[in-house]
Enzyme design. Structure first.
Site, PDB file in Angstrom:
ATOM      1  N   GLY A 186       0.809  -1.215   0.000  1.00  0.00           N
ATOM      2  CA  GLY A 186       0.000   0.000   0.000  1.00  0.00           C
ATOM      3  C   GLY A 186       0.839   1.260   0.000  1.00  0.00           C
ATOM      4  CB  THR A 213       3.503  -8.421   5.148  1.00  0.00           C
ATOM      5  OG1 THR A 213       3.748  -7.778   6.401  1.00  0.00           O
ATOM      6  CG2 THR A 213       3.065  -9.854   5.406  1.00  0.00           C
ATOM      7  CB  CYS A 248       0.924 -13.254  -0.629  1.00  0.00           C
ATOM      8  SG  CYS A 248       1.245 -11.489  -0.783  1.00  0.00           S
ATOM      9  CE  LYS A 282       0.404 -17.519   1.417  1.00  0.00           C
ATOM     10  NZ  LYS A 282      -0.731 -16.814   2.055  1.00  0.00           N
ATOM     11  CE1 TYR A 302       6.215  -3.827  -4.034  1.00  0.00           C
ATOM     12  CE2 TYR A 302       7.274  -5.368  -5.538  1.00  0.00           C
ATOM     13  CZ  TYR A 302       6.154  -4.933  -4.867  1.00  0.00           C
ATOM     14  OH  TYR A 302       4.962  -5.592  -5.029  1.00  0.00           O
ATOM     15  N   GLY A 340      -6.967 -21.542  12.472  1.00  0.00           N
ATOM     16  CA  GLY A 340      -7.973 -22.103  11.579  1.00  0.00           C
ATOM     17  C   GLY A 340      -8.206 -21.270  10.344  1.00  0.00           C
ATOM     18  CE1 TYR A 346      -3.713 -15.525   4.011  1.00  0.00           C
ATOM     19  CE2 TYR A 346      -5.412 -14.697   5.477  1.00  0.00           C
ATOM     20  CZ  TYR A 346      -4.226 -14.517   4.792  1.00  0.00           C
ATOM     21  OH  TYR A 346      -3.547 -13.327   4.898  1.00  0.00           O
ATOM     22  CD  GLU A 377      -2.725 -19.642   1.963  1.00  0.00           C
ATOM     23  OE1 GLU A 377      -3.428 -19.186   1.042  1.00  0.00           O
ATOM     24  OE2 GLU A 377      -1.918 -18.947   2.609  1.00  0.00           O
ATOM     25  NE  ARG A 384      -9.079 -18.448  18.755  1.00  0.00           N
ATOM     26  CZ  ARG A 384      -8.573 -17.227  18.876  1.00  0.00           C
ATOM     27  NH1 ARG A 384      -7.765 -16.961  19.892  1.00  0.00           N
ATOM     28  NH2 ARG A 384      -8.859 -16.294  17.996  1.00  0.00           N
ATOM     29  NE  ARG A 439     -14.782 -17.121  12.741  1.00  0.00           N
ATOM     30  CZ  ARG A 439     -15.368 -17.965  13.585  1.00  0.00           C
ATOM     31  NH1 ARG A 439     -16.678 -18.145  13.526  1.00  0.00           N
ATOM     32  NH2 ARG A 439     -14.662 -18.634  14.474  1.00  0.00           N
ATOM     33  N   GLY A 499      -3.803 -15.103  13.826  1.00  0.00           N
ATOM     34  CA  GLY A 499      -4.249 -13.734  13.593  1.00  0.00           C
ATOM     35  C   GLY A 499      -3.077 -12.783  13.465  1.00  0.00           C
ATOM     36  CB  THR A 509      -1.409  -7.936  -1.080  1.00  0.00           C
ATOM     37  OG1 THR A 509      -0.650  -8.519  -0.014  1.00  0.00           O
ATOM     38  CG2 THR A 509      -0.495  -7.106  -1.960  1.00  0.00           C
ATOM     39  CD  GLU A 533     -15.908 -28.414 -20.397  1.00  0.00           C
ATOM     40  OE1 GLU A 533     -16.693 -28.243 -21.336  1.00  0.00           O
ATOM     41  OE2 GLU A 533     -15.026 -29.298 -20.369  1.00  0.00           O
TER      42      GLU A 533
END
Length: 446
Positions: A14, A40, A46, A49, A97, A174, A176, A180, A197, A203, A261, A310, A440
């Protein structure tokens, strides 16, 4: 006279986009970054990863190759080779960058910056800079819970620097990121246990697809422990870990990764000195124009804790720069944001899930295609894909598309345009299929 028209704190996705666009509009821009240019996504998120995801896919591809006539006599994975190649690519991207900013005459300060007023920034070296506007784009970091022995655990930041591939890894979370890395480590040969937990995974994604991913993952050998938490982590003399659990038996592991998180990076940023209001979760509060409670200070990306993706941070940075330096008023549309989980297999979705649509619209139609990809059929792999269209029964508009299967994220990007454009199911049905492809199925559902 201020030193700059704009000072950006944080050179992530950003911040870099905002700095580049503002400079392109003629503004005098500086950017301060205490770590590496790229943030990040490029440095520890990303991009590296996804490169690990690509590497992990070869495990199954090499197994499947025999049915396609290829003789692969030996299959050996060398973690340091992949790790070092990924880190080299990250360094290349950081340089790219940096070059982009330099080419746009953005002055880069490779040190920490703190706001010491609504229009002033003090660098770690003690140098003070002034600007008409300040943009906070400091992102977020992995949240590490208060667990005894947490110093023995790692976060997603450290994964890319592991000295060796663990034989047994426990992943807490739990979302992504947890799912992953569960797929990545499993394909690399580690025994994976995912501890959550609650009893809810991923979610916000369509429940039918999440259930399918869970079924496939269990069949592959990934262990799941739900409604389970950590009491303490103990390091043994041989270097292994003993995880004392609440809700399940204790677990022995070589590594434990927490992906529970992320927390906005606002510490020692000088928010109070600049008059910037911070929310209960540490997020910087902003309005629709990315403006904080201080008229001269703005914020974009994960530090605002709106949508931690991102492409969203990039859109916010662009909108900010166009609005305030290009005289092109622009606001980010947070509707119909596509997202994906690069699990094994990957899943992706855009728009409303079936549950959300039923709650909001009442009358809906759901179309599904449950099939085995052609490649999996010949390879003898009993892994089924699932595509789903969620349709407003009254208007025939497609309000959600969800899919799990090979290349699902690649397919969904184009399909997301249809949801954004509010196309109808009849438009899909009227489109000629591209055969033979998995995609398709999107126009063949009846």
């Amino acid at each position: 006279m201020a030193d700059f028209d704009l000072i950006v704190i944080g050179a992530g996705s950003g911040g870099v986009r905002a700095a580049r666009i503002a400079a392109g509009h003629g503004a005098k821009v500086a950017i301060a970054e205490e770590h590496k240019v790229g943030g990040t996504c490029v440095i520890r998120g990303c991009v590296p990863k996804k490169l690990l995801v690509y590497g992990a896919h070869f495990a199954e591809d090499l197994e499947d190759a025999a049915m396609f006539g290829w003789d692969v006599p030996t299959k050996r994975f060398d973690w340091p080779v992949l790790r070092d190649n990924v880190l080299a690519e990250v360094s290349r991207l950081e340089a790219a960058y940096t070059e982009t900013l330099t080419n746009h005459q953005v002055e880069i300060f490779h040190e920490r910056a703190e706001m010491t007023g609504p229009t002033e920034v003090t660098l770690a070296s003690g140098k003070k800079l002034s600007a008409g506007k300040i943009l906070i784009a400091t992102g977020a970091r992995p949240l590490m819970p208060e667990v005894e022995g947490i110093e023995h655990a790692i976060s997603s930041n450290e994964v890319f620097h592991l000295e060796r591939m663990p034989k047994r890894i426990v992943i807490a979370g739990g979302g992504y990121i947890a799912n992953e890395f569960a797929g990545i480590f499993h394909q690399f040969g580690a025994h994976v246990t995912l501890v959550n937990r609650s009893d809810t995974l991923l979610r916000g994604y369509d429940q039918q697809l999440v259930d399918r991913l869970l079924q496939i993952s269990i069949r592959k050998g990934i262990d799941y422990k739900f409604n389970t938490t950590f009491e303490r982590i103990e390091r043994r003399d041989d270097g292994s870990l003993k995880l004392v659990m609440k809700g399940s038996d204790d677990i022995e592991a070589d590594e434990v990764l927490f992906a529970v998180g992320r927390r906005p990076n606002v510490e020692a940023l000088g928010c109070a000195a600049a008059g910037v209001e911070v929310g209960d979760k540490g997020e910087i509060k902003v309005d629709d124009d990315n403006r904080t409670s201080a008229a001269s200070v703005f914020a974009v990306g994960d530090v605002t804790d709106r949508v931690q993706l991102t492409p969203v941070a990039i859109r916010e940075g662009q909108a900010f720069a166009d609005t305030f330096f290009g005289n092109i008023p622009c606001k980010v549309d947070y509707g119909c944001i596509p997202s994906a989980v690069f699990s094994h297999p990957p899943l992706a979705g855009v728009g409303m899930t079936e549950g959300q649509a039923r709650n909001k619209l009442g009358s809906i139609k759901v179309y599904t295609s449950d099939f085995r990809a052609m490649k999996n059929v010949l390879a003898g792999r009993n892994e089924r894909s699932l595509y789903k269209l969620v349709v407003d029964a009254t208007s025939d508009e497609i309000v959600g598309i969800h899919m799990i299967g090979p290349d699902a994220p690649e397919i969904l990007q184009a399909a997301a345009i249809a949801v954004k454009a509010r196309l109808k199911k009849a438009d899909f049905a009227a489109t000629v299929a591209l055969h033979p492809t998995m995609a398709e199925e999107l126009v063949l559902m009846r």
